[in-house]
Write an enzyme that holds these catalytic residues in place. Structure first.
Site, PDB file in Angstrom:
ATOM      1  N   SER A 142      -5.802  -5.565  -0.386  1.00 44.90           N
ATOM      2  CA  SER A 142      -5.657  -6.157  -1.714  1.00 44.90           C
ATOM      3  C   SER A 142      -4.977  -7.515  -1.592  1.00 44.90           C
ATOM      4  CB  SER A 142      -4.802  -5.233  -2.591  1.00 44.90           C
ATOM      5  OG  SER A 142      -4.348  -5.923  -3.738  1.00 44.90           O
ATOM      6  N   TYR A 155       2.139   0.195  -3.449  1.00 43.45           N
ATOM      7  CA  TYR A 155       0.700  -0.021  -3.249  1.00 43.45           C
ATOM      8  C   TYR A 155       0.478  -1.195  -2.293  1.00 43.45           C
ATOM      9  CZ  TYR A 155      -4.010  -1.650  -4.736  1.00 43.45           C
ATOM     10  OH  TYR A 155      -5.311  -2.089  -4.781  1.00 43.45           O
TER      11      TYR A 155
END
Ligand SMILES: NC(=O)c1ccc[n+]([C@@H]2O[C@H](COP(=O)([O-])OP(=O)(O)OC[C@H]3O[C@@H](n4cnc5c(N)ncnc54)[C@H](OP(=O)(O)O)[C@@H]3O)[C@@H](O)[C@H]2O)c1
Length: 250
Positions: A142, A155
């Site tokens: 990400s 995350y």
């Protein structure tokens, strides 16, 4: 026909990647967790275009089930394709959660780690014996690894871990000519984090304004890059993280 296993392909980026791979003649083993109808719809869409696909259930957060999943993959390869091995693996399944560091519980931390880091590690380990030499793996990272974004610390930390793991996989699997790369999407319009972009147009507009190309991404923007990284046209790209974010926060 080459064959790709794409985790979390019942919707979003995984589904777009599966459709793009199928368009290029790759057979698809799609996996779903809670959304079987999405996976069935994907299989139907691929078959109606003359491709081959099958959907299997898999919870990437449950590493203890991976040996049984690998067995099912073996049976599926034999019955659908008359083969014993597959070519490509896309570790895509994932979910988002917004919480500032002071509010993250130990359970929430563990759930994120199980799906985003432990899952891809042990799933790849379980499937590797059935993967063809010369194949390719794409792991989903990400852009939040590069751009610190309040509310997604665990995350992003696990996605950072997957980027390191990508390089280690490339190092060790290179002996079998298996390439391993990561793709790091920016904000993509999917159901991730409860469909945050669709539910909050102001947030989507802010992200678009921070992106050189002036919009948020669509699943197909990432799906195309995943398909390309698996293919021979990317045959000399290895151990890289490719950000697919339209020039986010540059
Ligand atoms: N969207 C973004 O802005 C963005 C940005 C950067 C990175 N990413 C990454 O891209 C990947 C795909 O996300 P997306 O945006 O496409 O999300 P999405 O639309 O919410 O789709 C997530 C997919 O992962 C599956 N999944 C979720 N938890 C799972 C579990 N425990 N076991 C197995 N499968 C599970 C879902 O399966 P079911 O539907 O069957 O439950 C679904 O197919 C994720 O790794 C995510 O972190 C997304």
């Amino acid at each position: 026909m080459t064959i790709a296993i794409i985790t979390g392909s019942s919707r979003g980026i995984g589904k777009a990647a599966a459709l793009e791979c199928a368009k290029r003649g790759i057979g698809i083993i799609a996996t779903y967790n809670s959304h079987k109808p999405g996976a069935d719809e994907l299989v139907h869409a691929i078959e109606s275009q003359g491709g081959k696909a099958v959907a299997l259930s898999l919870d990437v957060g449950k590493a203890e089930t991976f040996a049984a999943f690998a067995e099912r993959v073996g049976e599926t390869l034999a019955s659908y394709w008359g083969r014993t091995n597959f070519d490509f693996l896309v570790n895509n399944a994932g979910f988002g959660a917004f919480n500032r560091i002071e509010d993250v519980t130990s359970d929430a931390f563990d759930r994120l780690m199980a799906v985003h880091l432990k899952g891809p590690f042990f799933l790849t380990q379980a499937l590797l014996p059935r993967m063809k030499d010369g194949g390719a793996i794409v792991n989903l990272s990400s852009a939040t690894v590069r751009v610190a974004t309040a509310g997604v610390a665990p995350y992003a930390a696990f996605k950072g871990g997957i980027e390191a793991l990508t390089r280690y996989m490339a190092k060790e699997f290179g002996e079998r000519r298996i390439r391993v790369n990561a793709v790091a999407p920016g904000a993509i319009r999917t159901d991730l984090a409860d469909g945050a972009l669709d539910k909050n147009p102001e947030f989507a507009a802010l992200l678009a304004s921070q992106t050189a190309l002036g919009r948020v991404g669509e699943p197909e923007d990432v799906g195309r890059v995943i398909a390309s990284l698996l293919s021979e046209e990317s045959g000399w790209i290895n151990a890289q993280t490719i950000e697919v974010a339209g020039g986010y926060m540059i």
